[in-house]
Design a protein around this motif. Structure first.
Motif, PDB file in Angstrom:
ATOM      1  N   GLY A 167      47.095  44.742  54.018  1.00 29.10           N
ATOM      2  CA  GLY A 167      45.699  45.069  54.295  1.00 29.10           C
ATOM      3  C   GLY A 167      45.312  44.799  55.739  1.00 29.10           C
ATOM      4  O   GLY A 167      44.528  45.543  56.330  1.00 29.10           O
ATOM      5  N   THR A 168      45.868  43.735  56.305  1.00 23.94           N
ATOM      6  CA  THR A 168      45.517  43.374  57.685  1.00 23.94           C
ATOM      7  C   THR A 168      45.946  44.476  58.658  1.00 23.94           C
ATOM      8  O   THR A 168      45.164  44.900  59.515  1.00 23.94           O
ATOM      9  N   TYR A 195      41.438  38.124  55.967  1.00 23.72           N
ATOM     10  CA  TYR A 195      42.447  39.049  55.445  1.00 23.72           C
ATOM     11  C   TYR A 195      43.858  38.632  55.852  1.00 23.72           C
ATOM     12  O   TYR A 195      44.816  38.830  55.117  1.00 23.72           O
ATOM     13  N   GLU A 197      47.227  36.485  57.081  1.00 25.40           N
ATOM     14  CA  GLU A 197      47.925  35.272  56.652  1.00 25.40           C
ATOM     15  C   GLU A 197      47.561  34.129  57.597  1.00 25.40           C
ATOM     16  O   GLU A 197      47.107  34.358  58.732  1.00 25.40           O
ATOM     17  N   ASP A 203      51.757  39.263  59.196  1.00 27.25           N
ATOM     18  CA  ASP A 203      51.153  40.572  58.940  1.00 27.25           C
ATOM     19  C   ASP A 203      51.649  41.607  59.950  1.00 27.25           C
ATOM     20  O   ASP A 203      52.229  42.625  59.574  1.00 27.25           O
ATOM     21  N   LYS A 212      56.661  41.466  50.219  1.00 29.49           N
ATOM     22  CA  LYS A 212      56.149  42.121  49.005  1.00 29.49           C
ATOM     23  C   LYS A 212      57.194  43.078  48.428  1.00 29.49           C
ATOM     24  O   LYS A 212      57.347  43.177  47.207  1.00 29.49           O
TER      25      LYS A 212
HETATM   26  N1  HSE Z   1      47.605  39.084  54.681  1.00 28.46           N
HETATM   27  C1  HSE Z   1      47.811  39.872  53.508  1.00 28.46           C
HETATM   28  C2  HSE Z   1      47.402  41.297  53.804  1.00 28.46           C
HETATM   29  C3  HSE Z   1      47.007  39.302  52.384  1.00 28.46           C
HETATM   30  O1  HSE Z   1      46.740  41.513  54.812  1.00 28.46           O
HETATM   31  O2  HSE Z   1      47.765  42.198  53.072  1.00 28.46           O
HETATM   32  C4  HSE Z   1      47.386  39.839  51.034  1.00 28.46           C
HETATM   33  O3  HSE Z   1      48.723  39.627  50.713  1.00 28.46           O
END
Ligand code: HSE
Length: 329
Positions: A167-168, A195, A197, A203, A212
């Motif tokens: 998302g970041t 948002y 880490e 990120d 992930k």
């Molecule tokens: N830092 C991660 C992101 C948070 O931006 O997706 C969610 O895993």
């Protein structure tokens, strides 16, 4: 009623506490700790007071109570581990999770380190002790992707899975393209909004997206992979000019993660994508396409980062455990 011990009182931990209060959920917090302090109270911790203390820049509890104390001494049904990810050793979260499983406690976590580095061991330990290990919040925030693949798509063979997993980065790329922010400005905003880490290089260098992919590969795609197996390029070298050039072609740039199970391929890289493509989502949204044999192609879109959105995934796991294992206890 379900009793939880909550480790981590940052963006995710506080999102969980706020949701418990706002929705009057049947969840009692009997242990709470952040990196500086903790509280153990079998009668239930006053979450509003803990939120207020933390909101004023203070500790959530007393400096004499550590996360390890909470794991070992609090009375709880489920350990909720939402401390920051450490991708090298997975500690201290890994030790907390092992400690809770040894005490025959269920575990729900948003912490990617332990799941990416030690899933087979933790899964087996949970099974041996008759408890559940749930980790929906580790991948794609609010999107119930693990549940969808494991339960909803059971029996399907997945030939490819790809999309936006961070998302970041998506927020940064959106803000740079649409609002002409510099990379630094957009990253600062993403951090401010909770948002990113704790270490935002995870990120922007594509490490978070790669973790992930490893979690999905190892836990629902029957692969055995490690972070080093992921070909990885982040967004740190992308310039506003590159984004403008893509725009000129009615395209944009997104950080795309991809798994091709049969070929053993895992990769993360910025790619030029037509603006009309379903994976071109805005802000902190994630979008993942899963190609299957029976169900065809499915695309999941939802908020991939954020306090409330990540809390949604944690609470979903908690209530799953409540319905099956804890109800009536
Ligand atoms: N830092 C991660 C992101 C948070 O931006 O997706 C969610 O895993």
């Amino acid at each position: 009623m379900i009793r939880i011990a909550l480790l981590g009182f940052g963006s995710v931990g506080r999102g969980i506490a706020r949701a418990i209060l706002a929705k009057n959920l049947e969840i009692t917090v009997t242990g709470l700790a952040d990196s500086r302090s903790g509280i153990i109270d079998a009668g239930g911790i006053d979450l509003a007071a803990a939120l207020a203390r933390k909101g004023n820049g203070g500790p959530c509890g007393s400096p004499g109570v550590s996360p390890a104390d909470v794991v070992a001494k609090a009375e709880y049904d489920v350990l909720v581990e939402v401390t920051p990810t450490n991708v090298e050793t997975a500690e201290p979260a890994l030790g907390h999770i092992r400690g809770a499983l040894r005490r025959h406690k269920h575990v729900v976590t948003s912490n990617k380190g332990p799941i990416a580095l030690a899933y087979p061991e933790l899964r087996d330990q949970a099974a041996a002790n008759g408890v559940l290990l749930k980790y929906e919040a580790t991948v794609c925030g609010a999107i119930p992707l693990i549940h969808a693949i494991r339960e909803g798509l059971a029996g399907n063979t997945i030939s490819r899975l790809y999309g936006v997993f961070n998302g970041t980065c998506n927020y940064i790329l959106t803000r740079m393209a649409e609002d002409s922010l510099t990379y630094e400005q957009a990253l600062a905003e993403a951090r401010e909004l909770g948002y990113a880490e704790a270490d935002p290089t995870y990120d922007v260098e594509g490490i978070d997206a790669a973790i992930k992919l490893v979690i999905l590969a190892n836990t629902v795609l029957d692969m055995q992979t490690a972070l080093d197996d992921v070909e990885r390029t982040g967004i740190t070298l992308l310039t506003p000019d590159a984004l403008r050039l893509a725009e000129d072609q009615d395209c944009t740039i997104r950080l795309i993660g991809e798994i091709v199970p049969e070929a053993g391929v895992l990769r993360v890289s910025p790619r030029i994508v037509a603006k009309a493509h379903p994976l071109v989502v805005e802000g902190t949204l994630n979008a993942v396409t899963v190609e299957t044999d029976l169900a065809g192609d499915l695309t999941f879109i939802g908020k991939g980062a954020g306090s409330t959105e990540t809390a949604s995934a944690v609470i979903g796991d908690l209530l799953y455990i409540h319905d099956r294992y804890v109800q009536g206890s």
